[in-house]
Design an enzyme around this catalytic site. Structure first.
Site, mmCIF file in Angstrom:
data_model
loop_
_atom_site.group_PDB
_atom_site.id
_atom_site.type_symbol
_atom_site.label_atom_id
_atom_site.label_comp_id
_atom_site.label_asym_id
_atom_site.label_seq_id
_atom_site.Cartn_x
_atom_site.Cartn_y
_atom_site.Cartn_z
ATOM 1 N N HIS A 188 -5.421 -38.368 -10.714
ATOM 2 C CA HIS A 188 -5.000 -37.007 -11.086
ATOM 3 C C HIS A 188 -3.485 -37.045 -11.168
ATOM 4 O O HIS A 188 -2.824 -37.332 -10.154
ATOM 5 C CB HIS A 188 -5.444 -36.002 -10.023
ATOM 6 C CG HIS A 188 -6.932 -35.963 -9.834
ATOM 7 N ND1 HIS A 188 -7.735 -35.041 -10.448
ATOM 8 C CD2 HIS A 188 -7.752 -36.765 -9.102
ATOM 9 C CE1 HIS A 188 -8.994 -35.258 -10.101
ATOM 10 N NE2 HIS A 188 -9.037 -36.300 -9.286
ATOM 11 N N HIS A 215 -16.592 -35.329 -11.413
ATOM 12 C CA HIS A 215 -16.619 -35.652 -9.990
ATOM 13 C C HIS A 215 -17.993 -35.222 -9.471
ATOM 14 O O HIS A 215 -18.421 -34.082 -9.700
ATOM 15 C CB HIS A 215 -15.560 -34.852 -9.229
ATOM 16 C CG HIS A 215 -14.161 -35.364 -9.375
ATOM 17 N ND1 HIS A 215 -13.550 -35.545 -10.587
ATOM 18 C CD2 HIS A 215 -13.241 -35.722 -8.430
ATOM 19 C CE1 HIS A 215 -12.318 -35.995 -10.388
ATOM 20 N NE2 HIS A 215 -12.101 -36.109 -9.094
ATOM 21 N N GLU A 229 -18.935 -36.745 -4.097
ATOM 22 C CA GLU A 229 -17.770 -37.028 -3.233
ATOM 23 C C GLU A 229 -18.078 -36.356 -1.885
ATOM 24 O O GLU A 229 -18.355 -37.024 -0.894
ATOM 25 C CB GLU A 229 -16.500 -36.448 -3.861
ATOM 26 C CG GLU A 229 -15.236 -36.636 -3.012
ATOM 27 C CD GLU A 229 -14.002 -35.942 -3.613
ATOM 28 O OE1 GLU A 229 -14.144 -35.096 -4.506
ATOM 29 O OE2 GLU A 229 -12.880 -36.254 -3.154
ATOM 30 N N ASP A 284 -7.034 -41.859 -7.061
ATOM 31 C CA ASP A 284 -7.274 -40.422 -6.965
ATOM 32 C C ASP A 284 -5.960 -39.625 -6.955
ATOM 33 O O ASP A 284 -5.523 -39.148 -7.992
ATOM 34 C CB ASP A 284 -8.134 -40.101 -5.731
ATOM 35 C CG ASP A 284 -8.990 -38.846 -5.900
ATOM 36 O OD1 ASP A 284 -9.019 -38.287 -7.008
ATOM 37 O OD2 ASP A 284 -9.652 -38.451 -4.915
HETATM 38 N N1 ADE Z 1 -8.538 -32.842 -7.589
HETATM 39 C C1 ADE Z 1 -7.637 -33.752 -7.218
HETATM 40 N N2 ADE Z 1 -8.213 -34.650 -6.411
HETATM 41 C C2 ADE Z 1 -9.519 -34.311 -6.288
HETATM 42 C C3 ADE Z 1 -10.620 -34.851 -5.601
HETATM 43 N N3 ADE Z 1 -10.522 -35.944 -4.858
HETATM 44 N N4 ADE Z 1 -11.797 -34.209 -5.692
HETATM 45 C C4 ADE Z 1 -11.912 -33.111 -6.415
HETATM 46 N N5 ADE Z 1 -10.907 -32.561 -7.086
HETATM 47 C C5 ADE Z 1 -9.709 -33.162 -7.039
HETATM 48 ZN ZN ZN Z 2 -10.514 -37.096 -8.128
#
Ligand code: ADE
Ligand code: ZN
Length: 335
Positions: free
Chosen positions: A16, A194, A197, A275
């Protein structure tokens, strides 16, 4: 081994750009834009980077992004990332950006995309790193907002390779975003999301079946459902795993609890990524080194992860083959 991890050509598929905002640049941009931060020093900011789940991180991440105002801020942010990973032998990066984080504050979409696009062009010249941009929809906001964002992106669609889904996962399943993903796919954007997670394996099924994603970001909870694992293996759906992120956000208590080695052993297309490196304490090389230590990865594993990173990327076949050939050369030389 450390040298091999460093020297091997690699692609980053889960980054990101707002998460690469280092505290020093945050201060610089705050000063430039006359914004007062609630932190006074870099040390104070770093001290605040103690997270106990995804949301506790997102709150501070959205706060930090408020220093990004002008096109040149987005440019400087992305160039700082490229400059940081060029010495780590990153050859290609697929970069997420969160337009809604900015448009909600009154920053025009064009400001964001123009700055990022110019950095991508200049990084190719200056660092020989190629890149793709992936627009992420914030899943804690309604789908109608995501559709508005997609409409803003359409005039720039030649500059944007894909769409993704990020932000708070639990309670915001992929099924809420079917219409916007359908429209995005219809406009030629490659879908990713995503999933798995913090959220359950069910969200990974939804991302595959309803959003028709080509990669799963994170996906570390897939082992809760053996049928899902079989499907991911059979269809060779890549998983962009972010080890230091999972550790910092308490997805796992210790790195060795992550199923990374298990993924490789099962034949899943796992990749290692950073990330939000400015918040989680490491770029791709630091993530790879941490995995090497936690899982006693051998050279073949590191090679496989790098190979997966290029194979799972959205670059065209000739580019892919060039990277794979370079990778092979470094691998052969090291054995
Ligand atoms: N935005 C930035 N990092 C993130 C993550 N690990 N999971 C979800 N949204 C995000
Ligand atoms: Zn992410």
């Amino acid at each position: 081994m450390e040298h091999f991890i460093h020297a091997i050509p690699k692609a980053e598929l889960h980054l990101h750009i707002e998460g690469s905002l280092e505290p020093s640049l945050m201060f610089e941009l705050a000063k430039r834009n006359h914004i007062t931060l609630r932190f006074k020093t870099v040390e104070e900011i770093k001290k605040a980077y103690q997270f106990n789940n995804l949301q506790s991180f997102l709150d501070i991440y959205y706060e930090g992004a408020q220093v990004l105002i002008k096109e040149e801020d987005f440019y400087d942010l992305a160039m700082a990332y490229f400059a940081r990973v060029a010495p780590q032998n990153v050859r290609h990066a697929e970069i997420f950006f969160d337009p809604q984080t900015h448009t909600q504050r009154g920053i025009p979409f064009e400001t964001v995309i123009n700055g990022l696009r110019q950095a991508c062009l200049d990084a190719k010249e200056k660092f020989h790193i190629t890149s793709n941009l992936i627009l992420c929809f914030l899943r804690h906001l309604p789908e109608t907002e995501a559709i508005k964002t997609l409409d803003q992106a359409l005039p720039f669609k030649d500059w944007i390779t894909g769409v993704g889904l990020d932000s708070s996962e639990k309670g915001f399943p992929p099924k809420l975003f079917q219409r916007v993903f359908e429209k995005a796919r219809g406009n030629g954007f490659i879908p990713v999301a995503h999933a798995g997670e913090e959220g359950p394996a069910e969200y990974i099924w939804e991302a595959l079946d309803l959003l028709k994603v080509k990669r799963i970001d994170h996906g570390v909870r897939c082992f809760e459902d053996p049928k899902l694992v079989d499907r991911l293996v059979e269809e060779q759906i890549p998983l962009t795993v972010c080890p230091l992120s999972n550790l910092k956000l308490c997805v796992v208590d210790q790195l060795k609890d992550l199923p990374l080695k298990k993924m490789l052993d099962k034949g899943l297309v796992a990749t290692v990524n950073s990330d939000d490196p400015a918040y989680f304490g490491g770029y791709i090389e630091e993530n790879s080194l941490a995995c090497h230590q936690a899982f006693q990865l051998i050279k073949d594993d590191i090679y496989q992860l790098a190979k997966n990173s290029f194979e799972a990327s959205f670059i065209d076949l000739s580019e892919k083959q060039k990277h794979l050939k370079d990778l092979e050369t470094v691998y052969q030389k090291s054995t």
